[in-house]
Design a protein around this motif. Sequence first.
Motif, mmCIF file in Angstrom:
data_model
loop_
_atom_site.group_PDB
_atom_site.id
_atom_site.type_symbol
_atom_site.label_atom_id
_atom_site.label_comp_id
_atom_site.label_asym_id
_atom_site.label_seq_id
_atom_site.Cartn_x
_atom_site.Cartn_y
_atom_site.Cartn_z
ATOM 1 N N UNK A 5 0.813 -1.211 0.000
ATOM 2 C CA UNK A 5 0.000 0.000 0.000
ATOM 3 C C UNK A 5 0.848 1.263 0.000
ATOM 4 N N UNK A 6 2.023 1.205 0.598
ATOM 5 C CA UNK A 6 2.899 2.383 0.535
ATOM 6 C C UNK A 6 3.297 2.656 -0.913
ATOM 7 N N UNK A 7 3.464 1.601 -1.682
ATOM 8 C CA UNK A 7 3.797 1.751 -3.101
ATOM 9 C C UNK A 7 2.585 2.187 -3.913
ATOM 10 N N UNK A 8 1.440 1.564 -3.648
ATOM 11 C CA UNK A 8 0.215 1.879 -4.384
ATOM 12 C C UNK A 8 -0.169 3.346 -4.223
ATOM 13 N N UNK A 9 -0.091 3.833 -2.979
ATOM 14 C CA UNK A 9 -0.564 5.188 -2.695
ATOM 15 C C UNK A 9 0.559 6.225 -2.622
ATOM 16 N N UNK A 10 1.805 5.759 -2.628
ATOM 17 C CA UNK A 10 2.916 6.689 -2.555
ATOM 18 C C UNK A 10 2.981 7.438 -1.244
ATOM 19 N N UNK A 11 2.686 6.733 -0.160
ATOM 20 C CA UNK A 11 2.692 7.350 1.168
ATOM 21 C C UNK A 11 3.552 6.516 2.114
ATOM 22 N N UNK A 12 3.736 7.020 3.318
ATOM 23 C CA UNK A 12 4.546 6.314 4.307
ATOM 24 C C UNK A 12 3.745 5.213 4.994
ATOM 25 N N UNK A 13 4.452 4.346 5.698
ATOM 26 C CA UNK A 13 3.783 3.285 6.467
ATOM 27 C C UNK A 13 2.916 3.893 7.565
ATOM 28 N N UNK A 14 3.339 5.018 8.113
ATOM 29 C CA UNK A 14 2.554 5.672 9.166
ATOM 30 C C UNK A 14 1.190 6.078 8.640
ATOM 31 N N UNK A 15 1.173 6.619 7.422
ATOM 32 C CA UNK A 15 -0.097 7.028 6.802
ATOM 33 C C UNK A 15 -0.980 5.811 6.555
ATOM 34 N N UNK A 16 -0.382 4.726 6.048
ATOM 35 C CA UNK A 16 -1.151 3.504 5.793
ATOM 36 C C UNK A 16 -1.743 2.967 7.090
ATOM 37 N N UNK A 17 -0.944 2.958 8.149
ATOM 38 C CA UNK A 17 -1.435 2.441 9.440
ATOM 39 C C UNK A 17 -2.591 3.283 9.966
ATOM 40 N N UNK A 18 -2.478 4.602 9.786
ATOM 41 C CA UNK A 18 -3.550 5.493 10.244
ATOM 42 C C UNK A 18 -4.834 5.231 9.459
ATOM 43 N N UNK A 19 -4.689 5.010 8.156
ATOM 44 C CA UNK A 19 -5.858 4.731 7.317
ATOM 45 C C UNK A 19 -6.513 3.407 7.712
ATOM 46 N N UNK A 20 -5.698 2.396 7.931
ATOM 47 C CA UNK A 20 -6.226 1.079 8.335
ATOM 48 C C UNK A 20 -6.912 1.173 9.688
ATOM 49 N N UNK A 21 -6.327 1.953 10.601
ATOM 50 C CA UNK A 21 -6.933 2.127 11.932
ATOM 51 C C UNK A 21 -8.315 2.772 11.806
ATOM 52 N N UNK A 22 -8.448 3.741 10.888
ATOM 53 C CA UNK A 22 -9.740 4.402 10.690
ATOM 54 C C UNK A 22 -10.772 3.431 10.128
ATOM 55 N N UNK A 23 -10.345 2.589 9.181
ATOM 56 C CA UNK A 23 -11.258 1.598 8.610
ATOM 57 C C UNK A 23 -11.658 0.552 9.651
ATOM 58 N N UNK A 24 -10.701 0.182 10.480
ATOM 59 C CA UNK A 24 -10.988 -0.795 11.539
ATOM 60 C C UNK A 24 -11.970 -0.218 12.545
ATOM 61 N N UNK A 25 -11.810 1.080 12.859
ATOM 62 C CA UNK A 25 -12.717 1.730 13.806
ATOM 63 C C UNK A 25 -14.141 1.769 13.263
ATOM 64 N N UNK A 26 -14.274 1.818 11.943
ATOM 65 C CA UNK A 26 -15.592 1.811 11.307
ATOM 66 C C UNK A 26 -16.122 0.400 11.088
ATOM 67 N N UNK A 27 -15.332 -0.605 11.480
ATOM 68 C CA UNK A 27 -15.775 -1.986 11.344
ATOM 69 C C UNK A 27 -15.684 -2.544 9.946
ATOM 70 N N UNK A 28 -14.882 -1.889 9.080
ATOM 71 C CA UNK A 28 -14.786 -2.337 7.694
ATOM 72 C C UNK A 28 -13.686 -3.368 7.479
ATOM 73 N N UNK A 29 -12.632 -3.296 8.297
ATOM 74 C CA UNK A 29 -11.530 -4.244 8.174
ATOM 75 C C UNK A 29 -11.132 -4.748 9.555
ATOM 76 N N UNK A 30 -10.380 -5.827 9.536
ATOM 77 C CA UNK A 30 -9.920 -6.433 10.795
ATOM 78 C C UNK A 30 -8.498 -6.937 10.619
ATOM 79 N N UNK A 31 -7.620 -6.562 11.529
ATOM 80 C CA UNK A 31 -6.233 -7.038 11.484
ATOM 81 C C UNK A 31 -6.132 -8.379 12.193
ATOM 82 N N UNK A 32 -5.426 -9.310 11.567
ATOM 83 C CA UNK A 32 -5.208 -10.623 12.174
ATOM 84 C C UNK A 32 -3.715 -10.809 12.354
#
Length: 242
Positions: free
Chosen positions: A44-71
């Motif tokens: 995702x850092x390659x796909x979006x051209x952003x840092x890992x921190x940005x990707x983690x923040x985005x995933x955290x937001x999706x997880x908070x909305x119940x759309x994704x789940x980290x395993x």
Amino acid sequence: MSATESSPALRRPKLADLVTGTLRRRIAAGEYDASGKLPTEGQMTTIFGVSRTVVREAIAALAADGLVQSRQGAGVFVVPSPASPFNALGAESANKISVAINVLEVRMGIEIEAAGLAAVRRSASQEAAIHEAWNEFGRLLKLGIPTGKTDFAFHRAIAAATNNPFYTEVLEALGSRTIPCDVASPWSTETVLSREYQAGLQREHRDIMEAISAQDAAAAREAMRQHLSRSQERYRARLRTV
């Protein structure tokens, strides 16, 4: 322009918000299968051209909305969504013209204001997305290809330009009901909607697009009101002939 429509909404969205919005749209569109795995953090850092921190923040937001789940050790997976109340709106009657009229009434309550907000909030890239959808509609029209998906893309691009994700979420929840006259409907663009009819839609879309480009909120709202009101009348006319 009211204070509500001005400066706070014009702030540039954070990178994480942009990534979150893109992933949210892709999940809603079914680009990632229910229970399927998202690309890895590194991908995702390659796909979006952003840092890992940005990707983690985005995933955290999706997880908070119940759309994704980290395993742990496995990755991030899409959470299968429960049946939407929109999808439950008489699925068996989704091919009725009366349903299309009801959906248009709901859209009027949402999209008129969305057009006004888009006029004052849209970024250059969001304006370009609206123009691209309009141009694609015209291209498909010339080729005689059904325009339903591009019609939806035009309205969705306007909703996205409000920079309020709930506008796009409502349209996505309505799904195929947003533009009922597509290939999935008994009133398909292939068999019922004439080229002249669709060219009329394109002209109405142009009026909306030009008002948004001019950042004229009142004109954008009126153009959207005219477009959806005319669409309602077209369906009512068809209902009288069925």
